[in-house]
Each structure stands twice: as structure tokens, then as C-alpha cells.
Design a protein around this motif. Sequence first.
Motif, short mmCIF file in Angstrom:
data_model
loop_
_atom_site.label_atom_id
_atom_site.label_comp_id
_atom_site.label_asym_id
_atom_site.label_seq_id
_atom_site.Cartn_x
_atom_site.Cartn_y
_atom_site.Cartn_z
N ASP A 190 0.85 -1.19 0.00
CA ASP A 190 0.00 0.00 0.00
C ASP A 190 0.88 1.24 0.00
O ASP A 190 1.82 1.34 0.81
N VAL A 191 0.59 2.15 -0.90
CA VAL A 191 1.29 3.43 -0.94
C VAL A 191 0.28 4.50 -0.55
O VAL A 191 -0.79 4.61 -1.17
N VAL A 192 0.61 5.28 0.48
CA VAL A 192 -0.34 6.21 1.09
C VAL A 192 0.29 7.60 1.16
O VAL A 192 1.41 7.76 1.65
N GLY A 197 2.08 15.54 6.53
CA GLY A 197 3.15 14.62 6.88
C GLY A 197 3.67 13.82 5.70
O GLY A 197 3.39 14.12 4.54
N ASN A 198 4.45 12.79 6.03
CA ASN A 198 5.19 12.03 5.03
C ASN A 198 4.34 10.95 4.36
O ASN A 198 3.49 10.35 5.01
N PRO A 199 4.62 10.66 3.08
CA PRO A 199 4.01 9.48 2.45
C PRO A 199 4.56 8.20 3.05
O PRO A 199 5.62 8.18 3.67
N PHE A 200 3.85 7.10 2.81
CA PHE A 200 4.25 5.80 3.34
C PHE A 200 4.20 4.75 2.25
O PHE A 200 3.32 4.76 1.39
N VAL A 201 5.14 3.80 2.32
CA VAL A 201 5.07 2.56 1.56
C VAL A 201 4.94 1.44 2.57
O VAL A 201 5.81 1.25 3.42
N LEU A 202 3.81 0.72 2.52
CA LEU A 202 3.49 -0.29 3.52
C LEU A 202 3.40 -1.64 2.84
O LEU A 202 2.75 -1.77 1.80
N ALA A 225 5.44 5.10 14.20
CA ALA A 225 3.98 5.00 14.35
C ALA A 225 3.34 4.93 12.97
O ALA A 225 3.90 5.38 11.98
N GLN A 226 2.15 4.36 12.96
CA GLN A 226 1.40 4.27 11.71
C GLN A 226 0.24 5.26 11.68
O GLN A 226 -0.53 5.25 10.74
N ARG A 227 0.13 6.09 12.70
CA ARG A 227 -0.95 7.06 12.71
C ARG A 227 -0.61 8.23 11.79
O ARG A 227 0.52 8.71 11.77
N ARG A 242 -3.22 2.54 7.43
CA ARG A 242 -3.94 1.56 6.63
C ARG A 242 -5.45 1.70 6.74
O ARG A 242 -6.19 0.95 6.12
N GLY A 243 -5.92 2.61 7.56
CA GLY A 243 -7.35 2.77 7.77
C GLY A 243 -8.05 3.37 6.56
O GLY A 243 -7.43 3.96 5.68
N PHE A 244 -9.38 3.24 6.55
CA PHE A 244 -10.15 3.75 5.42
C PHE A 244 -10.14 5.28 5.42
O PHE A 244 -10.36 5.93 6.44
#
Length: 428
Positions: A190-192, A197-202, A225-227, A242-244
Motif C-alpha cells: 500500500d502506498v499512502v 506529513g510524510n508518504p508511506f510505503v506499507l 507510528a502508523q498514525r 492503513r485505515g479507510f
Amino acid sequence: MGEWSGRQVEIEVTNVAHGGVAVARHEGRVIFVSDAIPGETVLARITDDSKESFWRAETLSVVEASEFRRPHIWPAAGIDRAPEDRAGGAEFGHIVTAHQRELKRQVLADSLQRMAGIQTDVTVDALPGAEDGTGWRTRVRLHVAADGRPGPYAARSHRVISVDDLPLAVPELAAIAPLEERFPGIDHIDVVVPSLGNPFVLTSGAQRTDARKQGRKATGQRPKAQRILERVGDRDFRLDARGFWQVHRHAAQTLTTAVQEAVDANRFDPRAANLDLYGGVGLLAAALGDRFGSALRITTVESDPLATDHAAENLSEWVGAAAITARVENYVTQLGATASSAERDRLARGSIVLDPPRSGAGKAVVREIAALRPAQVVYVACDPVALARDVALFGGFGYELTRLRAFDLFPNTHHVEAVATLVPAEVF
């Protein structure tokens, strides 16, 4: 599969159907065909002739093109590729953007007419963004093939397709998407890109990197943290990475405004027992709070406990707000069975915001909501057929559709979002 499966036929496409496919006929048989536009003649291959009522087919080439056809905005999904090698997720990308919205309008209007007996002149409104409908996705899931290659699934399959670009993604996401890397043993990525804040690659439940800088590679380092934070107007919402959350960059604000406008203030009592069902992290409950003030009483109900925890925090400024973890069907059933007469009075004076998953609320939930006799229901729908079915169900319990708007939250796909207001017929 029968004798027609795999055969090629030249067919005239006459209409659009729900699900991103068009409608054609061959020797009296209805055929749902992908990658075609009403008004075209195409050469198609039958892929499923197992049903009596309809067959399915995929377009191989265009014999006579629609005036609304354009080169696909994603070459990986283009008509020049074999159907099994076309990337999924942009099934309307070959259609001029304005005509995409017209086709979505037709599907929504036809669904309401067929299932609920309602005629509507609703239009599908565009959101801010590029005219060609690219550059809007802030979240993308890439699936991983057995050899570790990431990519989208092929249309209507679970076969991973390698791609060089992600044109629907916002630029920040496209810059960090690890399309050329390999992830053996990983199910998906998942790319968010949150608005703050920063983007994430999960990767499959493990967080690999906070890739803020363009081109930075995934390192396997786990952030603290993932928040994340998402900003809507002047308000920040906390949620899990990862939340909706709505994937279009402007969707959360669009729906906030749409729900605020959909609520009939003459029927709204801030101190009644108002409900936000399938409430997520509290976006739409906060929309009502911002419109109706600090005296608002509202309970948001969500089955995901982590989302409920975030909702409680996001709605903390309203003393009368509560966040409950429960399945909506169970919650409304128990509410109807245990509410006192005083509680029933507060519920009857209350308003309900309903934002169900793509499958809709369904008969059991609609029945229990209608039994509470709320002053109004504001229904946020991401599927026109599910919405039409539920509007028809509400109609059977004495509720009438009084307002409807639709929004193109998912350009270059067949999906469309709608916000409907239903009120008891006796007060209509």
C-alpha cells in the motif's frame, strides 16, 4: 463454458451497464462487453456463455469508434494490449472525461428508475483536478506476483500486471511507488500519501518506509507510528495509515460539504439522538458538528475498533459525541429492541447519516432504521445499484427521496458517489 466461449463476434454496443461494461446483443443475446462505448461497433471475444440471461465478452479491437473514444490515459490498460494483459482500475480511461460522467449519470438514473420507480435529472459533478481525470489517487494498492513483482491486477482477474506508471495517482505517490523493486513473499503493498506529513510505503501489514523525498527507496526500516493526519478544511483527522479514507484528494471535503447541505435544518435537532452509521474515523459526524455547533449529540458506529478509537479522539470537542465499536446491523437491532419510550422519542427526532460499504445497507439495516422513524436519513453511497435498492426498501417503509447529488470521486473508473436525503412521507 459452452460452445460460444472463446469465439469472436462483431457487435454493436447500445448502452452502458453497471460495473464498467457496455451492453450489446448478438442473435438476440445480451452481451456485457468491456472496453467499449455505447454507439461503437467492436470485435469482441466471448469469455462467458454459461448463463441463459446474458454473456460476457472483451473488446479485441474497435471497428467503428465512438466520438467519445480517446487514447487510454494509461497505456498499460490500452486497447492495443491483449485483454488479459490490460491493467485494471481504470476501466473508463478510454472515454472522454465529460462523457464518463454522463455514462455514470445514466447508470444512476436508470438504477433508481428500475429499482425504486424514481425519475431523476441528477448530474454527476466533477471534483477539482486535471481535465483528463488523472493525478487524484492518494492511496494505491499494488499486488505482488509470485516472483515478487508489484503491480495492479489485470482487469477482472487476480493476475498481476507489471506497469511503468500510475497516472491516476497524485504526483507524490507516483514518485515513490516501488514499481521496479521486488518483494518476494509479500502479498501486497500500500502506498499512502496523507494530506499532512510524510508518504508511506506499507507492505502486507509491515510498514517499510516513510518515503518523503522523491525517488527514495523502501529500506525495511519501520517508522515509529502508523498514525497519520488528514486535513479537511481547518480540521485534522487522526487515523491509521492503513485505515479507510477517501482516496481522491478532494473527496473528504466534497462529502463533508455535500452532507452538510443534504441535512434539512428544519428537521434537524442537535440535541436529539443523532446517529452516524458506518462512521469510520468520524468525518461525517464532524461535518454535522461543524454545521450545527457544540450542542450536537451524535453517536458514531463503526465495526473497526481502531477507527472507533480515532473517531473518539477526532470528535472529542463535542461533549455529546460518542464512538461505539459494533456492527451496524447488530447495533440498530439492539437499539430497536431495548430503547425506552423516551429514547425512542429522541431517536425519532434525530437524523441518521448512513455511509455503508459498496454492498449497501441492505434489508435488515434499512428495516431497523425505518422502525426508529428518524426525522431524516442522509445516505452516502458509492454504488448506484445498492443505493437504488435501499431507496426502494426505504420507500416500502414510508420514506421518500427528497434530494440527490452525485460526484465523480473516481475519474477514469465506473464508480460514482451519491448523497441522498430521505424523509418520512407523512412530513414530506
